[in-house]
Write a protein that holds these residues in place. Structure first.
Motif, mmCIF file in Angstrom:
data_model
loop_
_atom_site.group_PDB
_atom_site.id
_atom_site.type_symbol
_atom_site.label_atom_id
_atom_site.label_comp_id
_atom_site.label_asym_id
_atom_site.label_seq_id
_atom_site.Cartn_x
_atom_site.Cartn_y
_atom_site.Cartn_z
ATOM 1 N N TYR A 276 -62.048 4.575 -31.514
ATOM 2 C CA TYR A 276 -62.791 4.208 -32.721
ATOM 3 C C TYR A 276 -63.672 2.996 -32.464
ATOM 4 N N ARG A 277 -63.136 2.021 -31.761
ATOM 5 C CA ARG A 277 -63.861 0.761 -31.570
ATOM 6 C C ARG A 277 -64.985 0.888 -30.546
ATOM 7 N N GLU A 278 -64.701 1.602 -29.436
ATOM 8 C CA GLU A 278 -65.604 1.529 -28.298
ATOM 9 C C GLU A 278 -66.220 2.857 -27.891
ATOM 10 N N GLY A 279 -65.563 3.961 -28.194
ATOM 11 C CA GLY A 279 -66.049 5.253 -27.724
ATOM 12 C C GLY A 279 -65.157 5.790 -26.626
ATOM 13 N N PHE A 280 -65.459 5.476 -25.386
ATOM 14 C CA PHE A 280 -64.639 5.948 -24.272
ATOM 15 C C PHE A 280 -63.329 5.175 -24.219
ATOM 16 N N VAL A 281 -62.232 5.892 -24.023
ATOM 17 C CA VAL A 281 -60.939 5.253 -23.796
ATOM 18 C C VAL A 281 -60.815 4.875 -22.321
ATOM 19 N N LEU A 282 -61.163 5.808 -21.458
ATOM 20 C CA LEU A 282 -61.191 5.526 -20.019
ATOM 21 C C LEU A 282 -62.567 4.966 -19.680
ATOM 22 N N ASN A 283 -62.685 3.683 -19.686
ATOM 23 C CA ASN A 283 -63.970 3.010 -19.499
ATOM 24 C C ASN A 283 -63.944 2.090 -18.277
ATOM 25 N N GLY A 284 -63.419 2.636 -17.200
ATOM 26 C CA GLY A 284 -63.235 1.848 -15.989
ATOM 27 C C GLY A 284 -61.778 1.559 -15.725
ATOM 28 N N THR A 285 -60.928 2.027 -16.619
ATOM 29 C CA THR A 285 -59.487 1.822 -16.484
ATOM 30 C C THR A 285 -58.891 2.927 -15.599
ATOM 31 N N TYR A 286 -57.639 2.741 -15.246
ATOM 32 C CA TYR A 286 -56.977 3.672 -14.341
ATOM 33 C C TYR A 286 -56.573 4.948 -15.082
ATOM 34 N N SER A 287 -56.876 6.090 -14.456
ATOM 35 C CA SER A 287 -56.500 7.394 -15.001
ATOM 36 C C SER A 287 -55.315 7.930 -14.218
ATOM 37 N N THR A 288 -54.189 8.095 -14.903
ATOM 38 C CA THR A 288 -53.003 8.666 -14.262
ATOM 39 C C THR A 288 -53.268 10.091 -13.812
ATOM 40 N N PHE A 289 -53.972 10.843 -14.629
ATOM 41 C CA PHE A 289 -54.264 12.240 -14.310
ATOM 42 C C PHE A 289 -55.137 12.347 -13.054
ATOM 43 N N ARG A 290 -56.167 11.497 -12.954
ATOM 44 C CA ARG A 290 -57.084 11.557 -11.814
ATOM 45 C C ARG A 290 -56.605 10.726 -10.626
ATOM 46 N N ARG A 291 -55.656 9.833 -10.888
ATOM 47 C CA ARG A 291 -55.104 8.929 -9.871
ATOM 48 C C ARG A 291 -56.194 8.013 -9.294
ATOM 49 N N ARG A 292 -57.041 7.548 -10.178
ATOM 50 C CA ARG A 292 -58.096 6.600 -9.811
ATOM 51 C C ARG A 292 -58.653 5.991 -11.089
ATOM 52 N N HIS A 293 -59.437 4.932 -10.917
ATOM 53 C CA HIS A 293 -60.138 4.370 -12.070
ATOM 54 C C HIS A 293 -61.266 5.305 -12.480
#
Length: 623
Positions: free
Chosen positions: A368-385
């Protein structure tokens, strides 16, 4: 791209297609095709009982020529090197399907009634995505027209069509299309599509067309014989990658940019939704997405219309919607799947596959605040930022939803959200989308909890291909660990089971939910703070332990307070500070058609306490 091609898409005059078959006023037809893999090309019209007519080489891989005494409806193929016949890569119509001949189509035959139409601002888009084949009993463009008034009554402002480019057989999601310029024959073909667009514009509805520029389907894909349209330098999950940046890529770029302008100019399409741009590979200095978008915007200006380019992407790359002057591609908007994932994972508890990165209440708040949740953060599913921040971009550049064709149909059995949620939760999901500052998209039938599932379906002729599709589906769902059998995508009953029954919207809980959607959309249009898509005038208070989201949106002294309870328990929410007198505009715990009383919530000790039922939505407006 050659100067001639650049001129044809960069001019401010009305654009004209220079590929394929173009009827001329004197009763002849001009043919032009890019075929550097052939030494010579001829036009074969066996139905006219005439010998094939050779085309002249332009010396750059293109062949062109004029064939006299032709009429609209003439069938033709290109004869390559006197040995093989193939349909036209820029065919306007394939009346006998992907393996049949192409047909000469007069672009100006249809008499339009939308002379005053210039489109609507992107900020006003309330989108409704549908599949032509299952939306009406006819499964045609014409079958949609009687239901347009229903969509207008709901409050929809933009109709989004899943891909309509000619695909194999009569039933397909549309992402196996092989003739990018030819509207599907089983849907009604060119004239019926124009009639549908015209009918939408007469009612004030914009039309968005889903186009696929990342691959072509495997069956009926005859482009290999003509030219290097594809490359093996990159790979997509769906087929050969398109050659946008390798040797001989200039004419390929011209082909697909011409296609985009063709839909805008000849069919009066108001926006293009570019499918899965993460499957479009281009490492040239000027990305194909930027060049295509600039061409579309230039043509829109020449036509005096608003035309938007919207991307589907799982890259979370803000450059897609960043202006070129700031280093971006300049598209008008893109889908934000993170919003959907955060909402679904929170409401259903699903953590399989890519939902592993979502689930906590805080993910939805961030969306709601920013748009993307994964915005340079680590993705467990992808195993990378993964991703970048889009917090500085206008929220009107992001499309959000609770359901869409992918998130329903790419489930193993095509289950809709209503199979997992209660009526109260469905209302909460709808409000989360429609009260957001983003562009909302509804998937056909969600507004009344359509019970028909929307599984993946095809109708291929190649038995080996059919088996490959079946095996591919099984591999795809291995990561989700779902029990049960996958519906056979080739079986006709899989397709027929997906057809909608919109008459349900008048019955019981279906009618209650439909009325709630209608009320939400009307509030979004009528209340200025909700209609204005702006983060700067939006204040979010997160009640993490209670799982309540409070959103205050303001505009010129007007204020709207939205309270969304994602908890299964009743929650008493304390609003801090001095509060204005509020009037309830919507309460999800009452019928949408019921009278909502004018009440005042008065301060006591500088605190306002509002009691919210489980999964309740409350919208209040400042008195």
């Amino acid at each position: 791209m050659a100067d001639r091609e650049r001129a044809s898409i960069g001019t401010k005059s009305a654009w004209q297609l220079d590929l394929g078959a173009t009827p001329l006023p004197d009763g002849s037809t001009r043919f032009r095709v890019w075929a550097p893999r052939a030494r010579k090309i001829a036009v074969a019209m066996p139905g006219r009982g005439r010998a094939s007519v050779p085309l002249s080489s332009e010396g750059n891989g293109y062949f062109s020529g004029i064939v006299a005494d032709t009429v609209e409806g003439d069938l033709y193929r290109y004869l390559l090197d006197d040995t093989i016949e193939r349909p036209d890569p820029a065919s306007r119509f394939q009346p006998e399907g992907v393996h049949g001949p192409s047909q000469v189509v007069a672009p100006d035959r249809y008499q339009w009634h939308d002379r005053e139409w210039c489109g609507i601002p992107q900020e006003q888009y309330v989108m409704y995505e549908l599949h032509v084949g299952v939306f009406s009993p006819d499964g045609t463009f014409g079958g949609i027209i009687p239901r347009l008034d229903y969509l207008c009554d709901l409050g929809i402002t933009a109709l989004e069509l899943m891909p309509v480019a000619q695909f194999p057989g009569s039933r397909n999601w549309g992402y196996d299309g092989t003739f990018s310029f030819a509207p599907q024959n089983s849907y009604g073909g060119p004239l019926e599509l124009k009639r549908l667009v015209d009918a939408c514009h007469v009612r004030g509805l914009a039309v968005i067309l889903d186009v696929v520029y990342n691959h072509l389907g495997p069956e009926g894909n005859y482009l290999h014989a003509f030219a290097p349209y594809f490359t093996d330098r990159y790979h997509t999950p769906w087929g050969d990658a398109i050659n946008f940046d390798g040797p001989d890529s200039d004419p390929v770029r011209h082909h697909f940019i011409s296609n985009a302008l063709y839909w805008v100019s000849e069919y009066h399409i108001d926006a293009l939704r570019l499918d899965a741009i993460h499957g479009i590979y281009d490492f040239s200095a000027r990305h194909i997405l930027q060049e295509l978008t600039e061409a579309v915007h230039c043509q829109a200006a020449a036509l005096g219309r608003r035309v938007h380019v919207i991307a589907e992407s799982d890259l979370n790359d803000v450059r897609v919607i960043t202006p070129p002057a700031q280093g971006g591609f300049g598209l008008d908007a893109q889908w934000n799947d993170d919003f959907h994932h955060a909402l679904r994972a929170l409401l259903t508890g699903d953590r399989n596959g890519y939902y592993a990165d979502f689930g906590p209440f805080s993910c939805l708040v961030k969306a709601y605040r920013e748009g993307f949740v994964l915005n340079g953060t680590y993705s467990t599913f992808r195993r990378r930022h993964h991703g970048s921040s889009c917090a500085d971009r206008p929220p009107s550049q992001l499309v959000v939803c609770a359901q869409n064709h992918d998130q329903v149909g790419n489930r193993m059995r095509g289950e809709r959200l209503q199979e997992y949620l209660t009526l109260a939760q469905l209302k909460l999901a709808a409000a989360t989308v429609l009260l957001s500052p983003y562009l909302p998209l509804l998937f056909m039938g969600e507004e009344y909890a359509e019970p028909a599932r929307f599984p993946y379906f095809v109708s291929h002729d190649d038995a080996d291909l059919v088996e490959a599709v079946r095996m591919g589906r099984q591999r795809e769902f291995a990561a989700f660990n779902q029990p049960g059998e996958i519906p056979d995508p080739q079986a006709e009953e899989t397709f027929l089971a997906a057809r909608l029954n919109p008459a349900l919207h008048r019955q019981g809980d279906h009618a209650d939910l439909f009325g709630f959607y209608r009320h939400l959309i009307q509030l979004r249009k009528d209340l200025a703070p909700l209609a204005r898509l702006d983060r700067n005038s939006m204040e979010i208070v997160e009640y993490g332990e209670q799982q309540v989201l409070a959103v205050r949106r303001s505009y010129h002294g007007d204020q709207v307070l939205c309270l969304l309870n994602f908890s299964a328990e009743r929650q008493n929410v304390h609003l801090p500070g001095k509060q204005p007198a509020w009037r309830i505009a919507l309460d999800s715990t009452t019928s949408a058609d019921a009278h909502t009383p004018r009440i005042r919530i008065d301060n006591a000790d500088d605190t306002v306490i509002i009691s919210l039922a489980p999964y309740a939505v409350l919208v209040c407006r400042k008195e």
